[in-house]
Structure formats: structure tokens, C-alpha cells
Design a protein around this motif. Structure first.
Motif, PDB file in Angstrom:
ATOM      1  N   ARG A  52     -41.714  45.147 -59.158  1.00  0.00           N
ATOM      2  CA  ARG A  52     -42.375  45.457 -60.435  1.00  0.00           C
ATOM      3  C   ARG A  52     -42.360  46.963 -60.722  1.00  0.00           C
ATOM      4  O   ARG A  52     -42.210  47.375 -61.869  1.00  0.00           O
ATOM      5  CB  ARG A  52     -43.812  44.926 -60.436  1.00  0.00           C
ATOM      6  CG  ARG A  52     -43.899  43.406 -60.338  1.00  0.00           C
ATOM      7  CD  ARG A  52     -43.282  42.722 -61.533  1.00  0.00           C
ATOM      8  NE  ARG A  52     -43.328  41.268 -61.394  1.00  0.00           N
ATOM      9  CZ  ARG A  52     -42.279  40.506 -61.102  1.00  0.00           C
ATOM     10  NH1 ARG A  52     -41.088  41.075 -60.917  1.00  0.00           N
ATOM     11  NH2 ARG A  52     -42.406  39.216 -60.987  1.00  0.00           N
ATOM     12  N   TYR A  53     -42.514  47.785 -59.690  1.00  0.00           N
ATOM     13  CA  TYR A  53     -42.422  49.230 -59.898  1.00  0.00           C
ATOM     14  C   TYR A  53     -41.037  49.598 -60.424  1.00  0.00           C
ATOM     15  O   TYR A  53     -40.894  50.440 -61.317  1.00  0.00           O
ATOM     16  CB  TYR A  53     -42.702  49.979 -58.592  1.00  0.00           C
ATOM     17  CG  TYR A  53     -44.163  50.085 -58.210  1.00  0.00           C
ATOM     18  CD1 TYR A  53     -45.160  49.732 -59.109  1.00  0.00           C
ATOM     19  CD2 TYR A  53     -44.546  50.551 -56.949  1.00  0.00           C
ATOM     20  CE1 TYR A  53     -46.501  49.820 -58.765  1.00  0.00           C
ATOM     21  CE2 TYR A  53     -45.889  50.647 -56.596  1.00  0.00           C
ATOM     22  CZ  TYR A  53     -46.858  50.274 -57.502  1.00  0.00           C
ATOM     23  OH  TYR A  53     -48.181  50.366 -57.155  1.00  0.00           O
ATOM     24  N   SER A  68     -46.168  40.264 -51.122  1.00  0.00           N
ATOM     25  CA  SER A  68     -46.852  41.155 -52.058  1.00  0.00           C
ATOM     26  C   SER A  68     -46.182  42.526 -52.090  1.00  0.00           C
ATOM     27  O   SER A  68     -46.049  43.159 -53.147  1.00  0.00           O
ATOM     28  CB  SER A  68     -48.333  41.298 -51.691  1.00  0.00           C
ATOM     29  OG  SER A  68     -48.472  41.846 -50.389  1.00  0.00           O
ATOM     30  N   GLY A  69     -45.720  42.997 -50.904  1.00  0.00           N
ATOM     31  CA  GLY A  69     -45.024  44.282 -50.857  1.00  0.00           C
ATOM     32  C   GLY A  69     -43.687  44.221 -51.578  1.00  0.00           C
ATOM     33  O   GLY A  69     -43.305  45.145 -52.302  1.00  0.00           O
ATOM     34  N   GLU A  80     -33.828  46.139 -52.848  1.00  0.00           N
ATOM     35  CA  GLU A  80     -35.176  45.843 -52.380  1.00  0.00           C
ATOM     36  C   GLU A  80     -35.168  45.686 -50.857  1.00  0.00           C
ATOM     37  O   GLU A  80     -34.199  45.170 -50.278  1.00  0.00           O
ATOM     38  CB  GLU A  80     -35.702  44.559 -53.029  1.00  0.00           C
ATOM     39  CG  GLU A  80     -35.941  44.699 -54.521  1.00  0.00           C
ATOM     40  CD  GLU A  80     -36.413  43.410 -55.167  1.00  0.00           C
ATOM     41  OE1 GLU A  80     -36.786  43.446 -56.345  1.00  0.00           O
ATOM     42  OE2 GLU A  80     -36.408  42.357 -54.490  1.00  0.00           O
ATOM     43  N   LEU A 140     -42.937  42.170 -54.019  1.00  0.00           N
ATOM     44  CA  LEU A 140     -43.225  42.041 -55.433  1.00  0.00           C
ATOM     45  C   LEU A 140     -43.634  43.382 -56.038  1.00  0.00           C
ATOM     46  O   LEU A 140     -43.246  43.734 -57.158  1.00  0.00           O
ATOM     47  CB  LEU A 140     -44.324  41.002 -55.650  1.00  0.00           C
ATOM     48  CG  LEU A 140     -44.530  40.500 -57.077  1.00  0.00           C
ATOM     49  CD1 LEU A 140     -43.278  39.814 -57.588  1.00  0.00           C
ATOM     50  CD2 LEU A 140     -45.719  39.545 -57.123  1.00  0.00           C
ATOM     51  N   ARG A 141     -44.416  44.157 -55.270  1.00  0.00           N
ATOM     52  CA  ARG A 141     -44.839  45.472 -55.768  1.00  0.00           C
ATOM     53  C   ARG A 141     -43.617  46.369 -55.968  1.00  0.00           C
ATOM     54  O   ARG A 141     -43.492  47.058 -56.996  1.00  0.00           O
ATOM     55  CB  ARG A 141     -45.804  46.117 -54.788  1.00  0.00           C
ATOM     56  CG  ARG A 141     -46.301  47.499 -55.253  1.00  0.00           C
ATOM     57  CD  ARG A 141     -47.317  48.076 -54.273  1.00  0.00           C
ATOM     58  NE  ARG A 141     -48.557  47.316 -54.282  1.00  0.00           N
ATOM     59  CZ  ARG A 141     -48.964  46.509 -53.311  1.00  0.00           C
ATOM     60  NH1 ARG A 141     -48.202  46.347 -52.227  1.00  0.00           N
ATOM     61  NH2 ARG A 141     -50.107  45.861 -53.382  1.00  0.00           N
ATOM     62  N   THR A 142     -42.684  46.358 -55.020  1.00  0.00           N
ATOM     63  CA  THR A 142     -41.468  47.161 -55.152  1.00  0.00           C
ATOM     64  C   THR A 142     -40.670  46.743 -56.379  1.00  0.00           C
ATOM     65  O   THR A 142     -40.178  47.585 -57.140  1.00  0.00           O
ATOM     66  CB  THR A 142     -40.596  47.007 -53.895  1.00  0.00           C
ATOM     67  OG1 THR A 142     -41.331  47.453 -52.752  1.00  0.00           O
ATOM     68  CG2 THR A 142     -39.313  47.813 -54.027  1.00  0.00           C
TER      69      THR A 142
END
Length: 413
Positions: free
Chosen positions: A171-172, A164-165, A157, A167-169
């Protein structure tokens, strides 16, 4: 305590003077950092844990602080599709034999159970699918660790940027891992289904058969993981008595409605006619009666072996079984006979039947020192040899006929 995204934010709108010397200027974690490594390799056969796990440690180590080392290493050699409680079921001897050049303080479940006790502050892994390929599992592990103030860090990561960025990485990546998991399962099960449909055997051969290599099966060239295991098909056991014993065992259930204990007594009374390695047991008898491979068809997906209980398999419903389109090996019983036996088994388990009428005849013959053996049978009658004479009896035997046979045996004696 759990950490929320807004707790990680640093304000870009500072005070008019320098307040950094005040006690509450920044959040300080008074606990000393105690990072641990967590990793996973899917299998010991198709991957090399001795090289994969050290590589994972090296990548995860890049997220350590200067001169910092892992205080413990938790890793499994298990499928990422399994929940933590089903991981690490292998023996310590198995893990020792892998010769992995890093210590092992337990598996993923051990980490979750002992993190608070060990004072762990950070869990580092190469990437999220090293924890689990199922998103729910990885989320649950992260939640359990964050609940006790443990931060989970994945080396792949990016650093910096917004929460938020990040977390988005994350979860993707977890979604990708779960999609890969589903795709892998679809392809794997599809291959196993075709294996059965084309007549090749899974697992240990049933009592009246042996599994031999199918010389006509296609052979794939040596691939990434070495030579493919040869395809095997079932053929009758070299000892023809086994085929006859299995046929008689099924007939005793189907026609005489005998329970396993009664069948075992009959089989054990004549070991020459009904040979067995060891001894006849309840599980062996019931397992053979229930085994659809005795019909000559190849059948797969009867059991779910991954249940968390060692040596225990959960039976799948018949609607989920995969049958070959036609019989592919010599049959012990017909499909119709197999079905009848399952119906009798269900009735016996429900307590609808207390035993077959032939039990009374067999008990009377035993008292008189006579043996009973089935010579041949069809859909309506069975020819028995009782002592020195042969008697044809209907299936099932009416009570009036049972009593007449018993009276004749006692009169002749």
C-alpha cells in the motif's frame, strides 16, 4: 475464492504429535500453477519498450518457481494514469512495429477479462505501478483477480514475514505511485499552460492559419529523450482568401444568425472565394465559429481528448480554458465578436431562433438568379452587394426592411 490474511497464517502452536499425514494437514490448491506476466511502458517515444519490457519480465521471473515459465504475457504501452478500459487502444501494427522480443497476449484489460478462462493462478509484475499509478485502479484490478482466486505478486516486495507487513509495503508503494502521478500531472499541465500563455500553439492550426517555428523561442539543449520539439506560433495562411472566408463565416453566424447548413450552402456556392481542402462540413463550420484562437489569443485546454471513444473529445467548460494574456497572432474576429457568435450558436441550438432574416432575402435573390456578398460591416450595419447594386442593411434586419428589399428585387427583375 478470495484469500484473507488469516487464511495465509501458519500456526506456531502445533499438536502434541505429528499430524502431517492427515488429509487436511495443509491447504492444497489442486489447480496447476499458471503464472502470467503483466507489464507496462508509459510511451513508445520517451521510453524503449524493446528494452524496458524484457527487463520487467526478467525481474518478475525471479518470483517464479523452479523450472516454471510464464504461460502468457500481458503488457501495454500506455500511461499508468489511464484505467484498464482505456489501455491497449493502439493497433496491432503499432505493437508489432515496436519489435519487443516478448510475445503479447493482450493488455491489462484483456488479462482481467480472460484470467478465469485461461486458468491463471498468479499474476507477476515488476512492481505495482506497472499495473497503474492510480491506487484505485491497481486496487480494483487486484480485487477482481483475487475474487477468482488469482494471486497478484510484485517482484519488488519482500518475501517472508507477516501478511500485514507485506500489505503495508504494497500500500505504501501504491500511495507513492499515486502521489508521483499527481505531481507529474501538476508539472505537465503547468508546462502546457505556460506554453499557451507565452503564445505557442497546441495541436493542428485552424483553417485560416499555419503553424511556423518561432525562431525567437528558447531552445533547450538535447536532453535525455532527444531534441525538444520546436515551439510554433500561428501566422495567417499563405492564401489570403482563407482569412476572408473565416471572417465571413463568423459574420454569417453573428449577424445573420445562420445555421451551419445555410452557411455551408453559401460557402460551397463560391469555391473560388471560399477555398477549402475537400468540402465544407457541419463540423468544420461549427468548429471554426467556436474556436477562440480566431480572436488572436492563444487558448489551451478546450478539450479533454482522453475519453475512451476514438476520435471524440469532450469539451471542457470555458472557466477551465487557459488564455494568453494578450493577442499573439493576427485576429480574424474580435473577442467581443467571437462572444456574440457563441451566444447566437447557443440560441440556435436551444431552438430560440429559426434562422436569420437575411435568409429570406438570400432565398429571393437565389430565385432571381442574383448573388449576395458582404462588402464590409461594422457594429450596426453591413454593406451587401446584391446583383449589380449595393445596399446597406442594419444588423439584424427588421422584417419590414426584409420585405421591402424583396419587393424591390422582384420589381427590378
Amino acid at each position: 475464492m478470495p484469500t484473507y490474511p488469516w487464511e495465509l497464517m501458519t500456526s506456531h502452536f502445533g499438536p502434541p504429535i505429528d499430524l502431517s499425514d492427515l488429509p487436511n494437514s495443509i491447504r492444497v490448491d489442486l489447480r496447476p500453477r499458471r503464472p502470467v506476466f503483466v507489464g507496462r511502458v508509459s510511451t513508445k517515444d520517451n521510453q524503449n519498450p524493446a528494452s524496458s519490457l524484457p527487463r520487467q519480465v526478467a525481474l518478475a521471473s525471479e518470483r517464479l518457481e523452479e523450472r516454471e515459465e510464464f504461460v502468457a504475457h500481458f503488457w501495454d504501452v500506455e500511461s499508468g494514469m489511464l484505467p484498464p478500459e482505456l489501455r491497449g487502444l493502439g493497433t496491432q501494427e503499432m505493437y508489432d512495429a515496436l519489435a519487443v522480443p516478448i510475445p503479447r497476449d493482450g493488455g491489462l484489460q484483456d488479462l482481467v477479462d480472460r484470467a478465469e478462462q485461461l486458468g491463471v493462478t498468479h499474476v507477476l509484475a515488476e512492481r505495482s505501478d506497472r499495473v497503474a499509478r492510480a491506487m484505485l485502479t491497481s486496487l480494483t484490478v487486484e480485487h477482481e483477480l483475487e475474487r477468482i482466486g488469482v494471486e497478484v505478486v510484485y517482484a519488488n516486495e519482500p518475501t517472508g514475514g507477516t501478511e500485514s507487513g507485506r500489505l503495508r509495503t504494497r500500500r505504501y508503494s501504491q500511495v507513492d505511485a499515486e502521489i508521483y502521478r499527481a505531481t507529474l500531472m501538476e508539472m505537465s499541465m503547468g508546462g502546457q499552460f505556460q506554453h499557451a500563455v507565452q503564445g505557442w500553439n497546441h495541436g493542428y492550426p485552424p483553417y485560416p492559419y499555419v503553424a511556423v517555428i518561432d525562431e525567437n523561442a528558447p531552445v533547450r539543449e538535447r536532453g535525455r529523450f532527444g531534441a525538444e520539439r520546436p515551439k510554433r506560433k500561428l501566422v495567417p495562411h499563405p492564401d489570403p482568401r482563407r482569412f476572408d472566408a473565416a471572417r465571413e463565416l463568423c459574420r454569417l453566424r453573428r449577424e445573420e444568425h445562420l445555421k451551419a447548413a445555410d452557411i455551408i450552402a453559401i460557402l460551397a456556392s463560391d469555391p473560388e472565394q471560399y477555398p477549402i481542402d475537400g468540402q465544407w462540413t457541419h463540423n468544420r463550420v461549427e468548429g471554426l465559429i467556436a474556436n477562440p484562437k480566431l480572436t488572436g489569443y492563444q487558448v489551451y485546454n478546450r478539450k479533454a481528448t482522453r475519453t475512451g471513444r476514438e476520435g471524440f473529445s469532450r469539451l471542457n467548460p470555458i472557466s477551465q480554458w487557459v488564455w494568453s494574456p494578450k493577442a499573439v497572432h493576427e485576429s480574424v474576429v474580435s473577442v467581443q465578436e467571437w462572444k456574440q457568435a457563441q451566444e447566437i450558436t447557443a440560441a440556435l441550438r436551444a431552438g430560440a431562433q429559426g434562422g436569420g432574416s437575411m435568409l429570406r432575402i438570400r432565398a429571393a435573390a437565389r430565385r432571381l438568379g442574383l448573388t449576395i456578398a458582404a462588402v464590409e460591416s461594422n457594429e450596426t450595419h453591413t454593406l451587401y452587394r446584391i446583383g449589380g447594386r449595393q445596399v446597406a442593411l442594419p444588423n439584424p434586419v427588421p422584417d419590414t426592411v426584409v420585405q421591402r428589399i424583396i419587393d424591390d428585387l422582384e420589381g427590378a427583375a
